[in-house]
Design a protein around this motif. Structure first.
Motif, PDB file in Angstrom:
ATOM      1  N   MET A   1       0.848  -1.176   0.000  1.00 46.57           N
ATOM      2  CA  MET A   1       0.000   0.000   0.000  1.00 46.57           C
ATOM      3  C   MET A   1       0.896   1.242   0.000  1.00 46.57           C
ATOM      4  SD  MET A   1      -2.906   1.147   2.807  1.00 46.57           S
ATOM      5  CE  MET A   1      -4.067  -0.111   2.380  1.00 46.57           C
ATOM      6  N   ARG A   2       0.609   2.155  -0.885  1.00 43.56           N
ATOM      7  CA  ARG A   2       1.384   3.393  -0.951  1.00 43.56           C
ATOM      8  C   ARG A   2       1.099   4.258   0.267  1.00 43.56           C
ATOM      9  NH1 ARG A   2      -0.817   5.201  -6.480  1.00 43.56           N
ATOM     10  NH2 ARG A   2      -1.704   6.636  -4.993  1.00 43.56           N
ATOM     11  N   HIS A   3       2.056   5.125   0.579  1.00 42.24           N
ATOM     12  CA  HIS A   3       1.946   6.010   1.747  1.00 42.24           C
ATOM     13  C   HIS A   3       0.673   6.863   1.671  1.00 42.24           C
ATOM     14  CE1 HIS A   3       3.346   8.210   5.199  1.00 42.24           C
ATOM     15  NE2 HIS A   3       3.202   9.354   4.548  1.00 42.24           N
ATOM     16  N   SER A   4       0.395   7.441   0.505  1.00 46.65           N
ATOM     17  CA  SER A   4      -0.794   8.298   0.375  1.00 46.65           C
ATOM     18  C   SER A   4      -2.078   7.479   0.514  1.00 46.65           C
ATOM     19  CB  SER A   4      -0.772   9.063  -0.944  1.00 46.65           C
ATOM     20  OG  SER A   4      -0.782   8.162  -2.040  1.00 46.65           O
ATOM     21  N   ASP A   5      -2.079   6.227   0.031  1.00 48.47           N
ATOM     22  CA  ASP A   5      -3.245   5.363   0.191  1.00 48.47           C
ATOM     23  C   ASP A   5      -3.473   5.047   1.669  1.00 48.47           C
ATOM     24  OD1 ASP A   5      -3.564   5.292  -2.556  1.00 48.47           O
ATOM     25  OD2 ASP A   5      -2.564   3.349  -2.794  1.00 48.47           O
ATOM     26  N   ARG A   6      -2.389   4.807   2.399  1.00 50.48           N
ATOM     27  CA  ARG A   6      -2.497   4.520   3.835  1.00 50.48           C
ATOM     28  C   ARG A   6      -3.046   5.736   4.581  1.00 50.48           C
ATOM     29  NH1 ARG A   6      -0.744   0.804   7.454  1.00 50.48           N
ATOM     30  NH2 ARG A   6      -0.334   1.557   9.552  1.00 50.48           N
ATOM     31  N   GLU A   7      -2.578   6.922   4.185  1.00 48.21           N
ATOM     32  CA  GLU A   7      -3.080   8.140   4.825  1.00 48.21           C
ATOM     33  C   GLU A   7      -4.577   8.301   4.580  1.00 48.21           C
ATOM     34  OE1 GLU A   7      -0.620  11.249   3.259  1.00 48.21           O
ATOM     35  OE2 GLU A   7       1.002  10.848   4.688  1.00 48.21           O
ATOM     36  N   GLN A   8      -5.002   8.108   3.347  1.00 46.26           N
ATOM     37  CA  GLN A   8      -6.425   8.250   3.011  1.00 46.26           C
ATOM     38  C   GLN A   8      -7.260   7.220   3.765  1.00 46.26           C
ATOM     39  OE1 GLN A   8      -8.011  10.671   1.481  1.00 46.26           O
ATOM     40  NE2 GLN A   8      -9.939   9.637   1.895  1.00 46.26           N
ATOM     41  N   LEU A   9      -6.792   5.981   3.804  1.00 47.52           N
ATOM     42  CA  LEU A   9      -7.506   4.936   4.538  1.00 47.52           C
ATOM     43  C   LEU A   9      -7.577   5.279   6.021  1.00 47.52           C
ATOM     44  CD1 LEU A   9      -8.929   2.206   4.604  1.00 47.52           C
ATOM     45  CD2 LEU A   9      -6.665   1.118   4.758  1.00 47.52           C
ATOM     46  N   SER A  10      -6.508   5.801   6.587  1.00 44.65           N
ATOM     47  CA  SER A  10      -6.490   6.191   8.003  1.00 44.65           C
ATOM     48  C   SER A  10      -7.521   7.276   8.282  1.00 44.65           C
ATOM     49  CB  SER A  10      -5.094   6.672   8.406  1.00 44.65           C
ATOM     50  OG  SER A  10      -4.152   5.628   8.286  1.00 44.65           O
ATOM     51  N   VAL A  11      -7.600   8.249   7.386  1.00 44.69           N
ATOM     52  CA  VAL A  11      -8.595   9.329   7.536  1.00 44.69           C
ATOM     53  C   VAL A  11     -10.006   8.754   7.484  1.00 44.69           C
ATOM     54  CG1 VAL A  11      -9.558  11.393   6.420  1.00 44.69           C
ATOM     55  CG2 VAL A  11      -7.073  11.157   6.695  1.00 44.69           C
ATOM     56  N   GLU A  12     -10.247   7.849   6.534  1.00 48.40           N
ATOM     57  CA  GLU A  12     -11.569   7.232   6.410  1.00 48.40           C
ATOM     58  C   GLU A  12     -11.923   6.404   7.642  1.00 48.40           C
ATOM     59  OE1 GLU A  12     -11.724   5.068   2.716  1.00 48.40           O
ATOM     60  OE2 GLU A  12     -11.163   6.854   1.563  1.00 48.40           O
ATOM     61  N   LEU A  13     -10.970   5.623   8.139  1.00 54.18           N
ATOM     62  CA  LEU A  13     -11.216   4.804   9.329  1.00 54.18           C
ATOM     63  C   LEU A  13     -11.501   5.662  10.553  1.00 54.18           C
ATOM     64  CD1 LEU A  13      -8.585   1.973   8.852  1.00 54.18           C
ATOM     65  CD2 LEU A  13     -11.076   1.763   8.726  1.00 54.18           C
ATOM     66  N   PHE A  14     -10.756   6.747  10.677  1.00 52.09           N
ATOM     67  CA  PHE A  14     -11.011   7.649  11.803  1.00 52.09           C
ATOM     68  C   PHE A  14     -12.434   8.199  11.717  1.00 52.09           C
ATOM     69  CE2 PHE A  14     -11.063  11.874  13.733  1.00 52.09           C
ATOM     70  CZ  PHE A  14     -10.760  11.516  15.036  1.00 52.09           C
ATOM     71  N   GLY A  15     -12.846   8.581  10.531  1.00 45.59           N
ATOM     72  CA  GLY A  15     -14.218   9.071  10.353  1.00 45.59           C
ATOM     73  C   GLY A  15     -15.251   8.029  10.739  1.00 45.59           C
ATOM     74  N   GLN A  16     -14.999   6.773  10.357  1.00 48.70           N
ATOM     75  CA  GLN A  16     -15.912   5.695  10.734  1.00 48.70           C
ATOM     76  C   GLN A  16     -15.963   5.513  12.252  1.00 48.70           C
ATOM     77  OE1 GLN A  16     -14.415   2.636   7.736  1.00 48.70           O
ATOM     78  NE2 GLN A  16     -16.565   2.045   8.026  1.00 48.70           N
ATOM     79  N   LEU A  17     -14.806   5.555  12.900  1.00 52.10           N
ATOM     80  CA  LEU A  17     -14.777   5.427  14.364  1.00 52.10           C
ATOM     81  C   LEU A  17     -15.573   6.541  15.027  1.00 52.10           C
ATOM     82  CD1 LEU A  17     -11.052   4.461  15.066  1.00 52.10           C
ATOM     83  CD2 LEU A  17     -13.072   3.092  15.626  1.00 52.10           C
ATOM     84  N   VAL A  18     -15.363   7.764  14.562  1.00 47.31           N
ATOM     85  CA  VAL A  18     -16.069   8.910  15.137  1.00 47.31           C
ATOM     86  C   VAL A  18     -17.575   8.754  14.948  1.00 47.31           C
ATOM     87  CG1 VAL A  18     -16.456  11.404  14.874  1.00 47.31           C
ATOM     88  CG2 VAL A  18     -14.125  10.501  14.952  1.00 47.31           C
ATOM     89  N   ARG A  19     -18.005   8.356  13.747  1.00 48.42           N
ATOM     90  CA  ARG A  19     -19.442   8.176  13.495  1.00 48.42           C
ATOM     91  C   ARG A  19     -20.020   7.070  14.383  1.00 48.42           C
ATOM     92  NH1 ARG A  19     -17.559   9.204   8.447  1.00 48.42           N
ATOM     93  NH2 ARG A  19     -17.534   7.017   7.813  1.00 48.42           N
ATOM     94  N   ALA A  20     -19.296   5.958  14.500  1.00 46.60           N
ATOM     95  CA  ALA A  20     -19.786   4.851  15.333  1.00 46.60           C
ATOM     96  C   ALA A  20     -19.924   5.285  16.785  1.00 46.60           C
ATOM     97  CB  ALA A  20     -18.854   3.646  15.219  1.00 46.60           C
ATOM     98  N   VAL A  21     -18.924   5.968  17.292  1.00 46.71           N
ATOM     99  CA  VAL A  21     -18.985   6.456  18.679  1.00 46.71           C
ATOM    100  C   VAL A  21     -20.125   7.445  18.837  1.00 46.71           C
ATOM    101  CG1 VAL A  21     -17.761   7.837  20.410  1.00 46.71           C
ATOM    102  CG2 VAL A  21     -16.577   5.979  19.230  1.00 46.71           C
ATOM    103  N   HIS A  22     -20.308   8.319  17.867  1.00 46.07           N
ATOM    104  CA  HIS A  22     -21.380   9.313  17.935  1.00 46.07           C
ATOM    105  C   HIS A  22     -22.756   8.648  17.987  1.00 46.07           C
ATOM    106  CE1 HIS A  22     -23.411  13.119  17.376  1.00 46.07           C
ATOM    107  NE2 HIS A  22     -24.117  12.567  16.403  1.00 46.07           N
ATOM    108  N   VAL A  23     -22.982   7.680  17.095  1.00 49.40           N
ATOM    109  CA  VAL A  23     -24.277   6.993  17.060  1.00 49.40           C
ATOM    110  C   VAL A  23     -24.542   6.282  18.386  1.00 49.40           C
ATOM    111  CG1 VAL A  23     -25.520   5.061  15.985  1.00 49.40           C
ATOM    112  CG2 VAL A  23     -24.377   6.759  14.559  1.00 49.40           C
ATOM    113  N   ILE A  24     -23.559   5.556  18.883  1.00 49.14           N
ATOM    114  CA  ILE A  24     -23.727   4.835  20.150  1.00 49.14           C
ATOM    115  C   ILE A  24     -23.918   5.822  21.296  1.00 49.14           C
ATOM    116  CG2 ILE A  24     -22.567   3.340  21.832  1.00 49.14           C
ATOM    117  CD1 ILE A  24     -21.291   1.902  19.379  1.00 49.14           C
ATOM    118  N   SER A  25     -23.132   6.888  21.307  1.00 44.59           N
ATOM    119  CA  SER A  25     -23.237   7.893  22.374  1.00 44.59           C
ATOM    120  C   SER A  25     -24.606   8.558  22.390  1.00 44.59           C
ATOM    121  CB  SER A  25     -22.162   8.962  22.216  1.00 44.59           C
ATOM    122  OG  SER A  25     -20.890   8.411  22.387  1.00 44.59           O
TER     123      SER A  25
END
Length: 142
Positions: A1-25
């Motif tokens: 995986m290229r560095h920029s692809d990893r960065e984009q995936l990390s940003v997307e995963l963080f967004g998913q975590l935040v949304r999941a926590v928000h919905v549960i909260s």
């Protein structure tokens, strides 16, 4: 995986975590509002229940909030008759009142069922994997 692809995936995963926590909260907050509590108030009561005579400053550290926020939170719970604080040198010791103990005792099983329902789409193995992954993220943060 290229560095920029990893960065984009990390940003997307963080967004998913935040949304999941928000919905549960938000769902949990609705449940607690029906009991006249906020999530922070319930967490405070549950932590003091688990560690009677907890120092107010330790609670602040455990919850990761400012001493001013804890002071207001504790004052509200004290005014509601759920928590008492006793001076002990330069600190305050926190204790649940009988009403506070009864409330935590009643809400703890409801909260556990609510959390189990939130994570019900995951198998036990997936829950264990998630726990391990989140532990690694907490331990290895920059």
């Amino acid at each position: 995986m290229r560095h920029s692809d990893r960065e984009q995936l990390s940003v997307e995963l963080f967004g998913q975590l935040v949304r999941a926590v928000h919905v549960i909260s938000q769902s949990g907050a609705r449940e607690l509002r029906s009991e006249g509590l906020t999530p922070a108030q319930y967490k405070t009561l549950a932590m003091v229940a688990a560690r009677p005579e907890m120092q107010q400053s330790d609670l602040s550290d455990a919850l990761g909030v400012t001493k001013g926020n804890i002071s207001m939170l504790v004052a509200r719970l004290e005014a509601d008759g759920l928590l008492s604080r006793t001076p002990s040198g330069a600190a305050y010791l926190l204790r649940l009142t009988p009403d506070g103990r009864d409330l935590v005792k009643r809400l703890r099983p409801q909260h556990a069922r609510f959390m189990a329902a939130c994570f019900s789409p995951l198998t036990e193995g997936e829950l264990e994997t998630l726990r391990g992954l989140l532990s690694r993220l907490e331990a290895d943060r920059p």
